[in-house]
Design an enzyme around this catalytic site. Sequence first.
Site, PDB file in Angstrom:
ATOM      1  N   TYR A 191      67.761  58.264  44.195  1.00  0.00           N
ATOM      2  CA  TYR A 191      66.379  58.351  43.720  1.00  0.00           C
ATOM      3  C   TYR A 191      65.406  57.760  44.740  1.00  0.00           C
ATOM      4  O   TYR A 191      64.397  58.407  45.075  1.00  0.00           O
ATOM      5  CB  TYR A 191      66.231  57.651  42.363  1.00  0.00           C
ATOM      6  CG  TYR A 191      64.862  57.822  41.748  1.00  0.00           C
ATOM      7  CD1 TYR A 191      64.500  59.006  41.121  1.00  0.00           C
ATOM      8  CD2 TYR A 191      63.918  56.798  41.807  1.00  0.00           C
ATOM      9  CE1 TYR A 191      63.241  59.170  40.564  1.00  0.00           C
ATOM     10  CE2 TYR A 191      62.656  56.948  41.254  1.00  0.00           C
ATOM     11  CZ  TYR A 191      62.320  58.140  40.635  1.00  0.00           C
ATOM     12  OH  TYR A 191      61.061  58.304  40.095  1.00  0.00           O
ATOM     13  N   GLU A 223      59.875  62.693  49.315  1.00  0.00           N
ATOM     14  CA  GLU A 223      58.794  63.427  48.660  1.00  0.00           C
ATOM     15  C   GLU A 223      57.431  62.887  49.087  1.00  0.00           C
ATOM     16  O   GLU A 223      56.543  63.649  49.488  1.00  0.00           O
ATOM     17  CB  GLU A 223      58.941  63.317  47.138  1.00  0.00           C
ATOM     18  CG  GLU A 223      60.135  64.079  46.570  1.00  0.00           C
ATOM     19  CD  GLU A 223      60.283  63.903  45.067  1.00  0.00           C
ATOM     20  OE1 GLU A 223      59.246  63.728  44.392  1.00  0.00           O
ATOM     21  OE2 GLU A 223      61.423  63.945  44.564  1.00  0.00           O
TER      22      GLU A 223
END
Length: 221
Positions: free
Chosen positions: A147, A154
């Site tokens: 994550y 991102e």
Amino acid sequence: MAVVLSALRRLYLSLYNWTVFLGWFQVLYLALKTLNESGHQHVYSAVERPLLLAQSAAVLEILHGLVGLVRSPITATLPQIGSRLYLTWGILWSFPETRSHMLVSSLVISWSITEIIRYSFFGMKEALGFAPSWLLWLRYSTFILLYPTGITSEVGLIYIALPHIKNSEKYSIRMPNKWNFSFDYFYAAIVALGIYVPGSPHMYGYMLGQRKKALAKAKGE
């Protein structure tokens, strides 16, 4: 009738999960193969088609939650899928200048490993009624590393895209127009970056809580 509907539900979800699993497996295979043979600059072009298909298929998961096919809360599903679709279509597909960056490799590898584990886990649960303990552990543990690497990729790619978004004015709507409405995609991207600041720690904490519950439940069974 209820038995038939339950069987159809499990059949559909099994097919859905295993189909998308194969899509993400292809993404990972092509990404690693391209990294080894050609370098990170060519990863996006190698994975583009299966990436777009596999990630877009996740829209169905929102519908699954809305109609009650699965118990996943929409409040958790929607932000995750929305951010993924934004990166996939709104950044990488829309702005080719971002595609050769090394963060694309870390992004697709983090996403694909996560999804291969997740879809195989749910695929086995729907097809067989259970998933092995090692897969359960992977499902609720690998995010601890993947994550942060995914989120960092991102955020980095959105930041890298900002000057290209600003210069191109793609998706922006300027006044005057017949709708009397304006929209600036550049500032929308900045807002998206801002959402990551409170959103990412919140989601990480949520997943840690889910991990604790799932592993405790498995240990008690």
